[in-house]
Design an enzyme around this catalytic site. Sequence first.
Site, PDB file in Angstrom:
ATOM      1  N   CYS A 225       0.838  -1.170   0.246  1.00 22.33           N
ATOM      2  CA  CYS A 225      -0.111  -0.205  -0.182  1.00 22.33           C
ATOM      3  C   CYS A 225       0.734   1.217   0.080  1.00 22.33           C
ATOM      4  O   CYS A 225       1.745   1.413  -1.110  1.00 22.33           O
ATOM      5  CB  CYS A 225      -1.230  -0.539   1.105  1.00 22.33           C
ATOM      6  SG  CYS A 225      -2.165   0.913   0.640  1.00 22.33           S
TER       7      CYS A 225
ATOM      8  N   HIS B  95      -3.942  -4.652   0.617  1.00 21.14           N
ATOM      9  CA  HIS B  95      -3.005  -5.277   1.137  1.00 21.14           C
ATOM     10  C   HIS B  95      -3.290  -7.092   1.949  1.00 21.14           C
ATOM     11  O   HIS B  95      -3.945  -7.116   2.140  1.00 21.14           O
ATOM     12  CB  HIS B  95      -3.785  -4.891   2.735  1.00 21.14           C
ATOM     13  CG  HIS B  95      -3.847  -3.225   2.820  1.00 21.14           C
ATOM     14  ND1 HIS B  95      -2.516  -3.358   3.666  1.00 21.14           N
ATOM     15  CD2 HIS B  95      -4.083  -2.271   2.682  1.00 21.14           C
ATOM     16  CE1 HIS B  95      -2.636  -1.449   3.648  1.00 21.14           C
ATOM     17  NE2 HIS B  95      -3.709  -1.549   3.240  1.00 21.14           N
TER      18      HIS B  95
ATOM     19  N   GLU C 141      -1.503  -8.532   3.386  1.00 22.69           N
ATOM     20  CA  GLU C 141      -1.556  -9.454   4.615  1.00 22.69           C
ATOM     21  C   GLU C 141      -3.380  -9.320   5.407  1.00 22.69           C
ATOM     22  O   GLU C 141      -2.753 -10.238   6.625  1.00 22.69           O
ATOM     23  CB  GLU C 141      -0.182  -8.275   5.785  1.00 22.69           C
ATOM     24  CG  GLU C 141      -1.432  -7.358   5.914  1.00 22.69           C
ATOM     25  CD  GLU C 141      -0.993  -6.321   5.310  1.00 22.69           C
ATOM     26  OE1 GLU C 141      -0.744  -6.109   3.837  1.00 22.69           O
ATOM     27  OE2 GLU C 141      -2.233  -5.021   5.591  1.00 22.69           O
TER      28      GLU C 141
END
Length: 243
Positions: free
Chosen positions: A108, A215, A217
């Site tokens: 990001c 994202h 994660e």
Amino acid sequence: MSRKPVIGITPLYNLEHNFPWMQVDYLDAVAAAGGLPVVLPSRTGGDAGALLDLADGVLFTGGPDIMPHLYGEQLIPQCGKCSPLRDEMEIPLAYEAASRRIPIVGICRGIQTINAALGGTLYQDIPTQHKSDTPVLHSQENHIEKAWPSHKVTVQKGSLLHKAAGEDTLTVNSMHHQAVKNIAPGFKATAWSEDGIIECMEYSGDSFILGIQWHPECMHRRDEASMEIFRVFIAAASAFGRI
Ligand code: MN
């Protein structure tokens, strides 16, 4: 017994109350892929190299906008809140890490950090500066929880991302209002959303540098492609650290 590759993770920063913090998804994703996540301090003390001596890989995290003067532009009103403290720490760290050919992933804000540090530019505000006949909502925050996807990206065949994810199209989450504009020298775009925004960039040379605009994660627990991004990162860090 071999050690785990150490992944230095740039801390998030609470601008209102002045403290560094970390979103646990970054730690969990690195650990799930076999790395040892280590949160870096929020200042380098002017010596980014001393921190990099400790790391086999560096993860640049999400966060606020990057000051436009750092990529040669003047501020426009639609630019979001910036964090001079994070810019001051992360831009030299990214430059030095790339110089040392340490494996890097930027997520990001992190893809934007890498791009700005290495000579690229950013859209300060996508709706203002990137008109499209097929607009995509890049801010899902008020609609869909961050672990779930909201738009498609098309992945370049033969790219690192394509090899990792194994798909021509991915569905990804989206929580950004800035994006890569002119890509830094030596890099290529390898994924795009339907409005043409660059969602992934990779270094063209031998170093492992991967920038992801979404994202992974937040999605790694339920999305295999997201998990695989972290696995290839940890594999590159292991090779770099001769582990
Ligand atoms: Mn997006």
